[in-house]
Design a protein around this motif. Structure first.
Motif, PDB file in Angstrom:
ATOM      1  N   GLY B 119     -24.122 -11.143  28.387  1.00 18.16           N
ATOM      2  CA  GLY B 119     -24.532 -12.473  27.931  1.00 18.16           C
ATOM      3  C   GLY B 119     -23.506 -13.160  27.048  1.00 18.16           C
ATOM      4  N   VAL B 120     -22.242 -12.856  27.283  1.00 15.23           N
ATOM      5  CA  VAL B 120     -21.169 -13.436  26.468  1.00 15.23           C
ATOM      6  C   VAL B 120     -20.346 -14.410  27.302  1.00 15.23           C
ATOM      7  N   THR B 121     -20.054 -15.564  26.753  1.00 19.63           N
ATOM      8  CA  THR B 121     -19.105 -16.433  27.452  1.00 19.63           C
ATOM      9  C   THR B 121     -17.947 -16.821  26.538  1.00 19.63           C
ATOM     10  N   ASP B 122     -18.235 -16.940  25.240  1.00 20.36           N
ATOM     11  CA  ASP B 122     -17.173 -17.372  24.322  1.00 20.36           C
ATOM     12  C   ASP B 122     -16.495 -16.166  23.690  1.00 20.36           C
ATOM     13  N   LEU B 123     -15.247 -15.953  24.042  1.00 24.10           N
ATOM     14  CA  LEU B 123     -14.523 -14.798  23.522  1.00 24.10           C
ATOM     15  C   LEU B 123     -13.493 -15.216  22.474  1.00 24.10           C
ATOM     16  N   GLY B 124     -13.579 -16.463  22.068  1.00 20.47           N
ATOM     17  CA  GLY B 124     -12.671 -16.958  21.041  1.00 20.47           C
ATOM     18  C   GLY B 124     -11.229 -17.069  21.508  1.00 20.47           C
ATOM     19  N   ALA B 125     -11.048 -17.228  22.800  1.00 18.61           N
ATOM     20  CA  ALA B 125      -9.684 -17.273  23.328  1.00 18.61           C
ATOM     21  C   ALA B 125      -9.104 -18.675  23.235  1.00 18.61           C
ATOM     22  N   LYS B 126      -7.762 -18.723  23.133  1.00 20.60           N
ATOM     23  CA  LYS B 126      -7.054 -20.006  23.156  1.00 20.60           C
ATOM     24  C   LYS B 126      -5.983 -19.916  24.219  1.00 20.60           C
ATOM     25  N   PHE B 127      -5.918 -20.925  25.060  1.00 20.39           N
ATOM     26  CA  PHE B 127      -4.902 -20.921  26.113  1.00 20.39           C
ATOM     27  C   PHE B 127      -4.654 -22.386  26.485  1.00 20.39           C
ATOM     28  N   ALA B 128      -3.625 -22.961  25.883  1.00 17.07           N
ATOM     29  CA  ALA B 128      -3.420 -24.402  26.026  1.00 17.07           C
ATOM     30  C   ALA B 128      -2.617 -24.725  27.284  1.00 17.07           C
ATOM     31  N   ALA B 148     -19.560 -17.075  36.871  1.00 18.17           N
ATOM     32  CA  ALA B 148     -19.179 -16.325  35.662  1.00 18.17           C
ATOM     33  C   ALA B 148     -17.761 -16.636  35.181  1.00 18.17           C
ATOM     34  N   PRO B 149     -16.753 -16.544  36.053  1.00 21.83           N
ATOM     35  CA  PRO B 149     -15.397 -16.817  35.555  1.00 21.83           C
ATOM     36  C   PRO B 149     -15.257 -18.240  35.015  1.00 21.83           C
ATOM     37  N   ARG B 150     -15.946 -19.171  35.637  1.00 20.26           N
ATOM     38  CA  ARG B 150     -15.852 -20.571  35.198  1.00 20.26           C
ATOM     39  C   ARG B 150     -16.520 -20.749  33.840  1.00 20.26           C
ATOM     40  N   ALA B 151     -17.645 -20.042  33.668  1.00 20.26           N
ATOM     41  CA  ALA B 151     -18.333 -20.117  32.375  1.00 20.26           C
ATOM     42  C   ALA B 151     -17.415 -19.585  31.277  1.00 20.26           C
ATOM     43  N   LEU B 152     -16.713 -18.498  31.564  1.00 22.52           N
ATOM     44  CA  LEU B 152     -15.813 -17.908  30.573  1.00 22.52           C
ATOM     45  C   LEU B 152     -14.644 -18.839  30.276  1.00 22.52           C
ATOM     46  N   LEU B 153     -14.064 -19.409  31.334  1.00 22.09           N
ATOM     47  CA  LEU B 153     -12.905 -20.284  31.136  1.00 22.09           C
ATOM     48  C   LEU B 153     -13.287 -21.554  30.388  1.00 22.09           C
ATOM     49  N   SER B 154     -14.536 -21.987  30.595  1.00 26.13           N
ATOM     50  CA  SER B 154     -14.947 -23.252  29.968  1.00 26.13           C
ATOM     51  C   SER B 154     -14.957 -23.132  28.442  1.00 26.13           C
ATOM     52  N   LYS B 155     -15.004 -21.904  27.933  1.00 24.76           N
ATOM     53  CA  LYS B 155     -15.060 -21.722  26.483  1.00 24.76           C
ATOM     54  C   LYS B 155     -13.681 -21.467  25.869  1.00 24.76           C
ATOM     55  N   VAL B 157     -10.374 -22.324  24.291  1.00 21.63           N
ATOM     56  CA  VAL B 157      -9.894 -23.497  23.556  1.00 21.63           C
ATOM     57  C   VAL B 157      -8.550 -23.967  24.129  1.00 21.63           C
ATOM     58  N   GLY B 158      -8.467 -25.256  24.379  1.00 17.03           N
ATOM     59  CA  GLY B 158      -7.215 -25.848  24.841  1.00 17.03           C
ATOM     60  C   GLY B 158      -6.987 -25.750  26.334  1.00 17.03           C
ATOM     61  N   LEU B 159      -7.874 -25.069  27.023  1.00 19.03           N
ATOM     62  CA  LEU B 159      -7.677 -24.871  28.461  1.00 19.03           C
ATOM     63  C   LEU B 159      -8.176 -26.084  29.249  1.00 19.03           C
ATOM     64  N   ASP B 160      -7.337 -26.555  30.145  1.00 16.73           N
ATOM     65  CA  ASP B 160      -7.688 -27.706  30.976  1.00 16.73           C
ATOM     66  C   ASP B 160      -7.938 -27.181  32.397  1.00 16.73           C
ATOM     67  N   PHE B 161      -9.200 -27.206  32.800  1.00 20.73           N
ATOM     68  CA  PHE B 161      -9.563 -26.576  34.083  1.00 20.73           C
ATOM     69  C   PHE B 161      -9.632 -27.595  35.208  1.00 20.73           C
ATOM     70  N   VAL B 162      -9.030 -27.242  36.337  1.00 25.45           N
ATOM     71  CA  VAL B 162      -9.141 -28.121  37.502  1.00 25.45           C
ATOM     72  C   VAL B 162      -9.441 -27.268  38.730  1.00 25.45           C
ATOM     73  N   LEU B 230      -7.657 -13.249  34.821  1.00 19.13           N
ATOM     74  CA  LEU B 230      -8.654 -13.833  33.924  1.00 19.13           C
ATOM     75  C   LEU B 230      -8.729 -13.096  32.577  1.00 19.13           C
ATOM     76  N   ALA B 231      -8.679 -11.763  32.630  1.00 19.58           N
ATOM     77  CA  ALA B 231      -8.803 -10.981  31.395  1.00 19.58           C
ATOM     78  C   ALA B 231      -7.664 -11.308  30.430  1.00 19.58           C
ATOM     79  N   GLU B 232      -6.474 -11.531  30.976  1.00 14.13           N
ATOM     80  CA  GLU B 232      -5.336 -11.855  30.109  1.00 14.13           C
ATOM     81  C   GLU B 232      -5.522 -13.208  29.432  1.00 14.13           C
ATOM     82  N   VAL B 233      -6.080 -14.156  30.180  1.00 10.65           N
ATOM     83  CA  VAL B 233      -6.358 -15.469  29.578  1.00 10.65           C
ATOM     84  C   VAL B 233      -7.387 -15.315  28.458  1.00 10.65           C
ATOM     85  N   LEU B 234      -8.426 -14.542  28.746  1.00  8.83           N
ATOM     86  CA  LEU B 234      -9.512 -14.395  27.778  1.00  8.83           C
ATOM     87  C   LEU B 234      -9.085 -13.589  26.558  1.00  8.83           C
TER      88      LEU B 234
END
Lengths: 235, 237, 468
Positions: B119-128, B148-155, B157-162, B230-234
């Motif tokens: 039940g975790v999506t926000d891992l406090g990651a930053k990836f601008a 799931a991966p999209r939910a994780l990426l959406s959190k 910080v600084g990541l611009d998803f397309v 994905l894990a490296e980004v997170l």
């Protein structure tokens, strides 16, 4: 006689192979897909109405849907206030398209339509010359049903003057009554079954828009081999 | 919870950063991570090529090792699908049939584990960076992992998803990529073109095997676009 | 050349052909848009799929009963039903009818079964004139090539190519507008419907309950083919049955949606006999030929029996990245794409055609697209398993035996990694060349370097330091 024997035995051979093969049972349908409901009832398709595109409840909604669907199909749907409006509407088309003759069949609505045109008519009921029909500018038929869900019509050899009349002339005109509108495909099949089960016409055709093709670069072209135009009058 | 990490063979040898990131993320979340050294491969290469006996030779000891695991987590949709979906098929009518089903039920693809199990999506990651996501086909269709991966990426910080304009296979397909390199390459080119079109800096995926293929093509083409697990980004803090 | 090397040669050419790639992509993009729109219009496309799968399951798993019911209903209304175990028998039955009728010209509507038994070629050799009336089929017939796709036979051609073809073969091509080109075909075909001696059709569904054959089309050519000639012949695979008339209420819109992104195709027509008493037209005789041609072998494989559920919509071809890159002709089969790769090994021999099952990344887009839920991509895996079990490739099996030996022994595995790390710089020197052991990969793609420290090595070190 030899021929007949071969035919019979081939039938038995094929059926024999089928029966042999079916001794081993197959996994249930869609079982590879964990999301599927495994409910093999007597007739799995009997709930089709719940899954097909929705059609609305009231007759007004269904007429609106038919109008929209017919337009999407590039069919011309004309909902008339009364039968009295038909002759003028038909004559307008005949004039615009410079009809010199048309084909039709015997029937209360089609006779009325034919009589209003005052043009030479080829009647198909008792047989006809195909070359003559090919020269006709339009084919006027009745139908068994209009289907709101698809914007199409159902014709049969009995309701629409045979097999060719609704498909050979370049313009197919359908004359229908308002009460012939059915909501959806399941209703259309139920109607056909109820009407004809004892003795089906040899051809039943669901016509959904004028003839078309996309065989050249998937670009839509109307009038591939059948009618280029389909007009549906309803009153 | 004790998480048994299954590190796929190619991740072990070629992309250790992805595995390390998974360890660090799970430990930060307060879980105990174990990683049995004896497990090398899930057996997918021989399985996909039709050599099921050989696949069982590899998979049977894997099952034994995972027998008592509380949760098995894999950073690859493909190897995840092998265990979750194909082990029960592979061991059907063998003494290990029941075990295969049990292990399958306790096995999770990494992103799915984080989101659905923990039940975790926000891992406090930053990836601008601007990123797009490639769904590995096995994860997407065998395991049904899409959100799931999209939910994780959406959190992040600084990541611009397309999103990619079209969803398609990258063309890897395991031994397929070597047996039919011309088809595999064409499929990969279509993927790379679609990714390039997004203007992203990175293609992210939850499957290193797809990324290996895509990166292989991008490098050869001299593209600036990069791939990353994905894990490296997170795990970018 | 063997089937596999022919496939590889053609696949290499086509997958590099950027023009082909773009023509197919453009054609399929317009299909995808309308398909998605039509699917979304369903209240539940997924439930409809499940019901369709269950209905076909019922039909196929009681095939004998349904075929008996179908034929007795058909025969009761004067239709002559023939049974053919294979293509030779089917062709002979058809030739015999044509000879009996002293026929010369046959007008055909689209029928993949006729491609399957190479009917046109056989009839032409006997001196009959065969005219394909479906526009796409007509175009590929003029080019003397088989259909490119089971639903879109000429999708690989541009309007310019079709214009040139019409100019050369018909001497009539006013422009390259699809509209005008279609009208050329319409003019050519019109008299042919009227003068042909025999009309030939395929069949999309056969209704056991009522004894009907339903034909799905858009152009009206099948309607005319079944209306005007005095004799009608329909050739259909035995797997086409549906139990009930009302099942069509589900299958007709699903076929149209999955196949062409239409709510319904233009004409869906159910035939239950030749011209009946009181009817003004229609054929005097109707011959229906039920074709086995090794479908019963597929039926005997319970695991893959559901591939007989196929309604030939072509949806799996359209979404298949292999099909989109190699194109329909590369397969060298009547049925191409995923479903072709699944069934051809059964219909024409596993060892000769197993390469089609290998030529897949197993992405599963086909299974997802199939309106009757055939487990297509898993069947490809099963074909691979069956092919390896019955006739393993010596070196491949040896390689996997060694691989399995190493991969199940951690010490060997760790040694292999180290060996790879040491030798990779050597491989770099020959990358992509003929002596590169990884050349199948490296010809077009870079290999990632083996990491200086593997995950397992990192993990072991970390454990050590934690222990300290």
């Amino acid at each position: 006689m030899k021929n007949v024997e071969t035919i019979l035995s081939e039938r038995e051979k094929i059926l024999g192979r089928i029966r042999e093969a079916l001794k081993v049972s197959a996994p249930p349908p869609g079982s590879h897909d964990e999301t599927s409901a495994h409910s093999t009832t007597e007739s799995p398709a009997s709930h089709a109405r719940e899954w097909l595109p929705s059609v609305g409840e009231s007759s007004a909604e269904q007429f609106a849907l038919f109008t929209k669907n017919a337009a999407d199909l590039k069919a011309d749907f004309q909902l008339l206030a009364s039968r009295a409006e038909l002759p003028a509407a038909l004559k307008k088309i005949a004039n615009d398209e410079k009809w010199s003759r048309f084909a039709s069949h015997g029937g209360e609505l089609s006779n009325f339509a034919s009589a209003s045109l005052g043009l030479p008519v080829l009647e198909t009921d008792k047989g006809y010359d195909v070359q003559e029909m090919e020269k006709c500018d339009a084919g006027i038929t009745e139908c068994d049903a209009l289907i709101a869900q698809t914007g199409g019509v159902v014709v049969t050899t009995r309701s629409a003057g045979g097999r060719a009349l609704s498909v050979l002339p370049p313009h197919h005109i359908v004359i229908a009554r308002r009460e012939q509108l059915v909501a959806d495909l399941p209703a259309a099949f139920a109607l056909l079954q109820q009407k004809y089960a004892a003795n089906y016409p040899s051809m039943i055709s669901f016509i959904t828009g004028p003839s078309r093709t996309g065989d050249i670069e998937r670009i839509l072209v109307l009038g591939a081999h059948g009618p280029k135009k389909l007009t549906i009058f309803c009153f | 919870m004790t998480v048994t990490l299954f590190i796929p063979c190619f991740m072990d040898a070629l992309f250790p950063r992805a595995g390390i990131s998974m360890v660090e993320i799970l430990e930060r979340l307060g879980h105990k991570v174990v990683c049995p050294n004896e497990i090398a491969c899930c057996g997918q290469p021989p399985f996909n090529s039709g050599y099921w006996d050989e696949a069982r030779t590899i998979a049977a000891p894997v099952l034994e090792k995972l027998k008592s695991a509380e949760a098995v987590v894999i950073g690859s949709g493909s190897c995840g699908a092998m265990i979750k979906k194909f082990y029960p098929e592979l061991f059907k009518n063998t003494p290990q049939a029941e075990l295969a089903k049990q292990v399958a039920a306790r096995t999770w693809e990494f992103s799915d584990f984080l989101v659905s199990k923990l039940g975790v999506t926000d891992l406090g990651a930053k990836f601008a960076h601007k990123v797009t996501f490639h769904d590995g086909c096995h994860g997407l269709r065998e395991l049904g992992i899409k959100t799931a991966p999209r939910a994780l990426l959406s959190k992040v910080v600084g990541l611009d998803f397309v999103e990619l304009k079209e969803e398609s296979c990258c063309g890897f397909g395991g031994t397929f990529s070597a047996k039919f390199p011309m088809i595999s390459t064409a499929m990969g080119e279509v993927k790379c073109a679609a990714a390039t079109e997004t203007g992203a800096d990175f293609i992210v995926s939850n499957d290193s095997s797809c990324l290996m293929h895509i990166q292989g093509l991008l490098s050869r083409q001299g593209s600036k676009l990069k791939t990353i697990h994905l894990a490296e980004v997170l795990n970018q803090q | 050349m063997s089937f596999v090397s022919e496939f590889k040669t053609r696949a290499s050419e086509k997958s590099r052909d950027l023009r082909h790639r773009s023509v197919i992509r453009t054609a399929l993009r317009s299909y995808e848009v309308v398909r998605d729109k039509r699917k979304a219009a369903f209240q539940s496309w997924e439930s409809a799929r499940q019901a369709a799968a269950e209905t076909k399951w019922e039909a196929i798993n009681h095939l004998d009963e349904h075929l008996v019911a179908l034929t007795s209903k058909l025969e009761a209304r004067g239709t002559k039903v023939h049974w053919a175990s294979n293509g030779v028998q089917a062709r002979e039955i058809i030739s015999q009818i044509l000879r009996d009728k002293k026929a010369r010209t046959i007008i055909k509507s689209k029928a993949m079964t006729s491609e399957e038994i190479h009917l046109n070629h056989a009839l032409e050799k006997e001196g009959f004139t065969v005219v394909e009336s479906d526009l796409g089929e007509f175009i590929v017939q003029l080019r003397h090539e088989p259909p490119y796709h089971i639903v879109f036979p000429s999708m690989h051609l541009t309007r310019g190519e079709i214009k040139d073809l019409f100019q050369k073969e018909l001497g009539d091509a006013p422009s390259d507008s699809p509209e005008e080109l279609t009208m050329v075909a319409r003019r050519v075909m019109r008299q042919k419907y009227i003068t042909a001696d025999v009309g030939f059709t395929g069949g999309n569904f056969a209704i056991a309950e009522t004894g009907m054959i339903s034909i799905t089309e858009n152009e009206g050519n099948a309607r005319l083919t079944a209306a005007l000639p005095k004799t009608m012949i329909t050739l259909m695979g035995i797997e086409k049955v549906l139990p009930r008339f009302s099942d069509l209420a589900l299958f007709l819109p699903m076929l149209a949606t999955a196949g062409a992104g239409q709510p319904m195709t233009c004409y869906n027509t159910m035939y239950s006999g030749p011209r009946q008493p009181g009817e003004c037209d229609g054929p005097e005789e109707w011959h229906v030929i039920l074709l086995d041609n090794r479908r019963t072998e597929l039926l005997a494989d319970a695991e893959q029996r559901d591939s007989l559920h196929c309604i030939r919509c072509g949806a799996c071809l359209n979404v298949c990245p292999i099909f989109r890159n190699v194109g329909g002709h590369t397969y060298g089969t009547t049925y191409s794409g995923p479903v072709g790769a699944v069934i051809t090994p059964h219909l024409r021999g596993l060892q000769d055609w197993k390469h089609l099952s290998n030529a897949s990344s197993l992405c599963g887009a086909c299974t997802e697209a199939c309106p009757v839920k055939i487990d297509l991509h898993h069947h490809l895996l099963q074909n691979r398993r069956n092919a390896s079990a019955s006739e393993p490739a010596f070196f491949e099996r040896l390689a996997y035996k060694i691989f399995a030996f190493v991969a199940s022994r951690p010490v060997l595995w760790s040694f292999a990694k180290k060996f790879g790390r040491l030798t990779q710089p050597l491989q770099r020197l020959v990358t992509g060349g003929v002596i590169d052991p990884a050349r199948q990969w490296t010809k077009t793609r870079d290999l990632p370097p083996i990491a200086p420290e593997s995950f397992k090595e990192w993990w072991a070190k970390r454990k050590e330091s934690q222990a300290e």
